[in-house]
Motif scaffolding. Structure first.
Motif: not given
Length: 506
Positions: A354, A425, A478, A481, A483, A486
């Motif tokens: 990030k 993505w 972004v 998101t 993270w 992810e």
């Protein structure tokens, strides 16, 4: 701010979950409680300290990546620049072939090859080094097959250009050049997987050296064959093909000599496994990046319908040439941030991933502003580097303020696209690109250019607004998101694509 560095990224496993899900979750948790993830940002001093640390990591990757992308892009750009000294028809022919035929193919190949940025980057971060060579070979198979199909585009380039409305003279000259450029297409098929394979291991320096030497030789021999010996466009094609293949062969020699360790252990039949799934991810990546590449390529096409088409095409080709050169700087950041994000997500370091995004956006914006200011200061001088035509130089002069603004926007946008590639993505961003570019920006540009009679400025203004909207949406994605999620997805992706599962089958 609460310190979650020692908490697992996922909740404990419930009884009803499958054994496979449990295995994935355990592997994610084992990656997470790791002192290598950056601490939470608790104040200004900590922010700037971490910003400096991350900047050094980013520039270690970005500097050679920027140099490499600039050198490789400059191969075609220098050919185009020298063609401008042959005549307006020759410049238009090289511009159209470079922007439309080769540009289309470049977008497809780069996009499909970019699937490796996600897979190789996350596998490298997770320690699954053995899979990198297999991924590259799979990509070679798919991209070579794609190149075979795209060969038809080169063979029938003249007819296709006439079909979409280009003038007969430009279509004929560009079509003849396209046939000579077929070898470049197959160099693309090998080069882009190689580049992503090396980038994922942070082996940027060797790529920079090879590309720099290739550019120096290309410049010398292009001048010799195109201008000194009078070979014209045939000389341009011969030298450009040879330059691309020199880069490919040199990189292959580096890999085959064992410089990549476990990442390359020779050719493997495993490259033929999971090909269809690999094709799908490659196509998602291709659609995402192609929509961006073709968007600016369409500027040159649309300009061909304006009055005084040769001057309009030539002026826009000069501007898109500059945008392309500056975009290579942004694509250097794109490569660097995709490596940083994919490696850190693969290693389950969500906070580091990030924070890398914050650093790359700030850095790429600053570079974009510097380049834009340089163009505005020297707007009277730089058009002469590309053309001898007074009419073209005057139009480029008038387009420079819009060009400068476009460069700032395009400095940020590829960095955000690199985040998307690193995180996997591609499919989501492809939808965003369709909406912003082709449902909003391009129609608006046509309205401003033709209906409002703004000409070239109107076409470019509308398309720039499309890029601005796309950049805002990427910022939002972004910002929103998760993270930690992810990082979990990265570990799951590594398992699906071969990592531990493939090892278990050996």
């Amino acid at each position: 701010m609460e310190d979650n560095s020692k908490q697992p990224l996922i909740s404990p496993v419930k009884d009803e979950e499958t054994e496979e899900q449990y295995s994935i979750q355990r592997s994610i948790s084992s990656f997470t409680a790791d002192e290598n993830d950056i601490p939470p940002i608790t104040g200004v001093n900590v922010f700037f300290q971490q910003f400096w640390i991350e900047s050094k990591k980013l520039w270690y990757l970005a500097a050679p990546a920027i140099f490499t992308t600039l050198c490789q892009y400059s191969l075609g750009a220098i050919t185009q620049t020298l063609a401008g000294h042959l005549g307006t028809l020759e410049l238009a022919a090289v511009s159209v072939e470079n922007s439309v035929i080769a540009g289309f193919s470049f977008g497809v190949m780069l996009g499909m090859g970019s699937a490796l940025e996600t897979l190789c980057g996350q596998a490298f971060g997770a320690g699954q080094i053995d899979m990198l060579g297999v991924y590259m070979q799979r990509s070679w198979i798919i991209l070579t097959a794609t190149a075979f199909i795209l060969t038809l585009l080169y063979i029938f380039a003249a007819q296709l250009l006439r079909l979409i409305g280009q003038t007969p003279d430009i279509s004929q000259a560009a079509g003849e050049l396209a046939i000579w450029m077929i070898p470049q297409l197959y160099a693309y098929a090998l080069n882009f997987p190689i580049a992503k394979f090396l980038q994922s291991q942070s082996k940027m320096i060797v790529m920079a050296w090879i590309s720099g030497i290739g550019l120096a030789l290309h410049t010398l021999f292009s001048w010799l064959f195109m201008l000194k010996l009078g070979w014209g466009l045939v000389g341009a094609a011969v030298v450009l093909n040879a330059s691309w293949w020199l880069i490919v062969v040199a990189q292959l020699v580096y890999i085959f000599m064992g410089s990549c360790g476990r990442a390359w252990s020779g050719f493997s039949w495993k490259a033929f496994q999971n090909l269809w799934s690999f094709v799908r991810l490659s196509l998602e990546s291709a659609v995402m990046l192609c929509l961006e590449t073709w968007y600016f390529m369409s500027l040159v096409l649309v300009a061909g319908y304006l009055k005084n088409a040769e001057v309009s095409v030539d002026a826009l080709s000069v501007c898109t040439n500059i945008v392309g050169w500056t975009a290579m700087v942004a694509f250097g950041f794109n490569a660097a941030i995709s490596v940083r994000v994919s490696n850190e997500l693969g290693a389950a370091h969500p906070r580091t991933a990030k924070f890398s995004v914050v650093v790359v956006v700030a850095s790429s914006f600053a570079i974009g502003v510097i380049i834009a200011m340089f163009l505005l200061i020297f707007r009277n001088q730089y058009p002469s580097l590309f053309t001898n035509s007074t009419a073209v130089k005057n139009l480029v002069y008038n387009l420079t303020p819009l060009l400068a603004f476009c460069i700032i926007v395009n400095a940020i946008q590829p960095a955000l696209s690199g985040v998307a590639i690193g995180a996997g993505w591609q499919a989501i961003v492809a939808y965003v690109n369709v909406a912003c570019y082709y449902l909003f920006g391009l129609p608006l540009g046509l309205i401003l250019g033709y209906k409002v009679n703004w000409g070239v400025q109107g076409i470019w203004s509308g398309m720039t607004l499309g890029t601005i909207v796309q950049t805002i949406i990427l910022f939002y994605l972004v910002y929103r998101t998760n993270w930690e999620k992810e990082a979990s997805a990265a570990t799951r992706r590594i398992k699906i694509w071969g990592g531990e599962d493939d090892k278990g089958k050996q």
